[in-house]
Design a protein around this motif. Structure first.
Motif, PDB file in Angstrom:
ATOM      1  N   ALA A   4      34.487  36.623  34.353  1.00  0.00           N
ATOM      2  CA  ALA A   4      35.580  36.985  35.254  1.00  0.00           C
ATOM      3  C   ALA A   4      36.156  35.720  35.881  1.00  0.00           C
ATOM      4  N   PRO A   5      37.451  35.723  36.194  1.00  0.00           N
ATOM      5  CA  PRO A   5      38.071  34.537  36.790  1.00  0.00           C
ATOM      6  C   PRO A   5      37.750  34.408  38.271  1.00  0.00           C
ATOM      7  N   TRP A   6      37.960  33.211  38.804  1.00  0.00           N
ATOM      8  CA  TRP A   6      37.815  32.992  40.242  1.00  0.00           C
ATOM      9  C   TRP A   6      38.777  33.897  41.005  1.00  0.00           C
ATOM     10  N   SER A   7      38.311  34.454  42.103  1.00  0.00           N
ATOM     11  CA  SER A   7      39.137  35.310  42.943  1.00  0.00           C
ATOM     12  C   SER A   7      40.201  34.489  43.673  1.00  0.00           C
ATOM     13  N   ARG A   8      41.400  35.065  43.764  1.00  0.00           N
ATOM     14  CA  ARG A   8      42.464  34.412  44.536  1.00  0.00           C
ATOM     15  C   ARG A   8      42.127  34.379  46.028  1.00  0.00           C
ATOM     16  N   TYR A   9      41.187  35.244  46.447  1.00  0.00           N
ATOM     17  CA  TYR A   9      40.922  35.381  47.880  1.00  0.00           C
ATOM     18  C   TYR A   9      40.025  34.281  48.435  1.00  0.00           C
TER      19      TYR A   9
ATOM     20  N   LYS B 255      33.131  40.659  44.107  1.00  0.00           N
ATOM     21  CA  LYS B 255      34.042  41.021  43.026  1.00  0.00           C
ATOM     22  C   LYS B 255      35.060  42.027  43.567  1.00  0.00           C
ATOM     23  N   PRO B 256      36.059  41.559  44.325  1.00  0.00           N
ATOM     24  CA  PRO B 256      37.000  42.491  44.943  1.00  0.00           C
ATOM     25  C   PRO B 256      37.979  43.138  43.967  1.00  0.00           C
ATOM     26  N   THR B 257      38.423  42.403  42.926  1.00  0.00           N
ATOM     27  CA  THR B 257      39.369  42.961  41.959  1.00  0.00           C
ATOM     28  C   THR B 257      39.040  42.465  40.550  1.00  0.00           C
ATOM     29  N   SER B 258      37.865  42.815  40.069  1.00  0.00           N
ATOM     30  CA  SER B 258      37.422  42.382  38.738  1.00  0.00           C
ATOM     31  C   SER B 258      37.562  40.877  38.558  1.00  0.00           C
TER      32      SER B 258
ATOM     33  N   LEU C 238      50.225  42.682  36.362  1.00  0.00           N
ATOM     34  CA  LEU C 238      49.313  42.102  35.382  1.00  0.00           C
ATOM     35  C   LEU C 238      49.583  40.615  35.176  1.00  0.00           C
ATOM     36  N   ASP C 239      50.826  40.187  35.404  1.00  0.00           N
ATOM     37  CA  ASP C 239      51.141  38.760  35.294  1.00  0.00           C
ATOM     38  C   ASP C 239      50.411  37.933  36.348  1.00  0.00           C
ATOM     39  N   ASP C 240      49.945  38.588  37.402  1.00  0.00           N
ATOM     40  CA  ASP C 240      49.218  37.873  38.463  1.00  0.00           C
ATOM     41  C   ASP C 240      47.765  37.621  38.093  1.00  0.00           C
ATOM     42  N   LEU C 241      47.293  38.224  37.002  1.00  0.00           N
ATOM     43  CA  LEU C 241      45.930  37.984  36.548  1.00  0.00           C
ATOM     44  C   LEU C 241      45.843  36.625  35.862  1.00  0.00           C
ATOM     45  N   ALA C 242      44.669  36.020  35.923  1.00  0.00           N
ATOM     46  CA  ALA C 242      44.448  34.741  35.246  1.00  0.00           C
ATOM     47  C   ALA C 242      44.677  34.895  33.745  1.00  0.00           C
ATOM     48  N   SER C 243      45.084  33.815  33.110  1.00  0.00           N
ATOM     49  CA  SER C 243      45.433  33.874  31.680  1.00  0.00           C
ATOM     50  C   SER C 243      44.256  34.280  30.802  1.00  0.00           C
ATOM     51  N   ASP C 244      43.039  33.967  31.249  1.00  0.00           N
ATOM     52  CA  ASP C 244      41.858  34.303  30.452  1.00  0.00           C
ATOM     53  C   ASP C 244      41.177  35.585  30.922  1.00  0.00           C
ATOM     54  N   HIS C 245      41.849  36.364  31.755  1.00  0.00           N
ATOM     55  CA  HIS C 245      41.259  37.607  32.245  1.00  0.00           C
ATOM     56  C   HIS C 245      41.031  38.566  31.079  1.00  0.00           C
TER      57      HIS C 245
END
Length: 517
Positions: A94-99, A82-85, A144-151
């Motif tokens: 929590a959404p899938w990590s972009r990493y 969980k690198p960034t929530s 914050l726009d880079d967060l998933a829509s369901d974050h």
């Protein structure tokens, strides 16, 4: 004659001085049977893990990475899940990590990275500690726009604060704390991990001239606190305590460990602090009161990041090693707390401090840990730096420091029952391998087994780690270990002991002997 003796003496002194500059540790130096040897695998901004791998590619990468660590006799992987929530596993919270994909947050890779890493790590007999970063929402340059829509942060923008170039959950909001606890409960429920691990990111590191924007939150929730600093520390203390409680209620043997910044407080600010001059400290700047966690038993282990050399006077490794050792000895009131040390592998041959240009600086720090008698091992930051092997220091680790296997330290305060030895051990021999088959179906108190091998027809010394050839996790009362390294022309005695979920080894071993050759 006198001149000749003087010349010989000078030569001997020169040889001695050269040997002191490049020490070689004796091969027969006693090795610890129990010692934490962990490597952090950082996934944030893809420090240690490439992005965009298919399931087959990820599996191959994980097998290679963990396999190389196992060959170097590491016994634990600290995998950042969980690198960034977000999450490197399928989560309802929590959404899938972009990493993992290299694409937008929330993009499903089509497989479960954590489960694959867990299976591979346990397959090598190594522990997996799931590393989480609770408060961090974004990295610098992200919005914050880079967060998933369901974050959850988009559903509750009132939970979010911006500090510097990053966004964070506000630690002072009770609903934030409860959400973070629920994410840990989901992780522990769904995965057979050995520990939950947090690093040094609590309240963010101070930015000069900028205050963390939680004054309104303090006025709303800070009743009973005369100042905002004590309230902030209490927020973190409550989260740490409640996470540990939640873990233990679900799986009492699962550990909770934290690797804080290396300085609690400087002695100038507190007479019980360390003789250091760190620019920021846990207590005064990150609001992480590590002493309180030790005192109230909120953690099973603590790994201060002592990322400095033994010559660096502002924050000296040796001074801090001794200080943290006194800390866990003095303040462990509810139960002992295992002390491990965070090692700065990333600084070897890459730092302004010239001490890091010596390939023996870090290996000798490990020897200092052993001679210290309180520290029970170390964790290396990070895996890529171990593999980078600057100046050949990792070769020194493998050949001279970690040249036998070691077991991970136990946590008997989480359950002190001593397991019985395995019910049945059988050997299946071929010209190529010996297969050690363990059947322990009727026993429910075993998590893994230790396999020992002794030359000849007699039992050997079970306290000597040179005889440990493998660790295998229990699989519903069964386990198999394959010995590929024995000499087919020799006769051996194999011994297998049981290990409880909290790391306690059985007092007896089940033994079997190979056939005469």
């Amino acid at each position: 004659m006198i001149k000749r003796l003087l010349i010989v003496g000078v030569v001997l002194l020169l040889v001695l001085s050269l040997s002191l500059e490049t020490p070689v540790f004796a091969e027969n130096e006693e090795q610890p049977k129990v010692e934490m040897r962990a490597a952090w695998i950082a996934t944030v901004v893809n420090i240690d893990m490439p992005a965009g791998m298919s399931e087959a590619e990820f599996t191959e990468w994980a097998m290679d990475a963990v396999g190389r660590l196992a060959e170097m006799h590491f016994n634990t992987v600290i995998f950042q899940v969980k690198p960034t929530s977000d999450a490197l596993y399928p989560s309802e919270l929590a959404p899938w990590s972009r990493y993992i994909t290299g694409k937008e947050q929330g993009t499903d890779p089509g497989y479960d990275p954590l489960q694959i890493m867990l299976d591979i790590t346990h397959g090598h007999g190594m522990e997996l500690h799931a590393w989480i970063n609770p408060y961090r929402l974004t990295m610098p340059g992200q919005d914050l726009d880079d967060l998933a829509s369901d974050h959850i942060a988009k559903k509750h923008p009132d939970w979010v604060v911006k500090y510097g170039q990053q966004y964070y959950f506000n630690p002072g909001i009770p609903e934030v704390q409860q959400y973070l606890i629920e994410t840990v409960k989901e992780l522990v429920t769904n995965y057979d991990i050995d520990a939950v691990h947090m690093d040094d990111y609590f309240y963010p590191y101070k930015i000069a001239g900028e205050e963390f924007p939680d004054e309104k939150t303090f006025h709303k929730y800070g009743q009973g606190f005369s100042n905002i600093e004590d309230w902030r520390r209490n927020n973190v203390n409550e989260l740490v305590y409640e996470i540990n409680q939640a873990i233990k209620e679900m799986k009492s043997w699962v550990q909770f460990g934290i690797s804080p910044f290396g300085v609690w407080r400087n002695i100038a600010d507190d007479p019980t602090g360390s003789d250091t001059e760190a620019g920021q400290t846990n207590y005064d700047h990150l609001y992480a009161d590590t002493r309180q966690w030790i005192r109230d038993g909120s953690i099973d282990y603590i790994t201060p990041q002592i990322y400095w050399s033994r010559q660096f006077m502002v924050a000296n490794y040796s001074i801090l090693l001794d200080w943290w050792s006194r800390e866990v000895t003095t303040y462990s009131e509810v139960h002992p707390v295992n002390l491990y040390i965070g090692m700065a592998d990333y600084k070897v041959n890459d730092n302004f401090d010239e001490a890091w240009d010596n390939p023996y600086e870090l290996p000798e720090q490990i020897l200092d840990n052993r001679f210290n008698d309180v520290a029970r091992g170390q964790m290396h930051f990070s895996m890529k730096d171990v593999f980078r092997n600057a100046l050949g220091y990792a070769d020194i680790l493998q050949d001279e420091i970690y040249h036998t296997k070691a077991l991970t330290p136990a946590t008997p305060w989480n359950g002190n029952r001593v397991p019985k030895k395995p019910i049945s051990v059988m050997l299946e021999e071929t010209d190529d391998v010996v297969k050690v088959v363990i059947n322990n179906k009727k026993r429910k108190d075993v998590r893994k087994y230790i396999v020992y091998r002794f030359e000849g027809n007699k039992r050997g010394d079970y306290e000597n780690p040179e005889h440990i050839i493998g660790v295998v996790y229990d699989n519903d009362g069964q386990a198999v270990f394959i010995d590929k390294d024995r000499d087919p022309h020799k006769r051996y005695t194999y011994g297998v002991t049981s290990v409880s979920p909290t790391g306690i080894e059985s007092k007896g071993a089940k033994e079997r002997k190979t056939k005469n050759k």
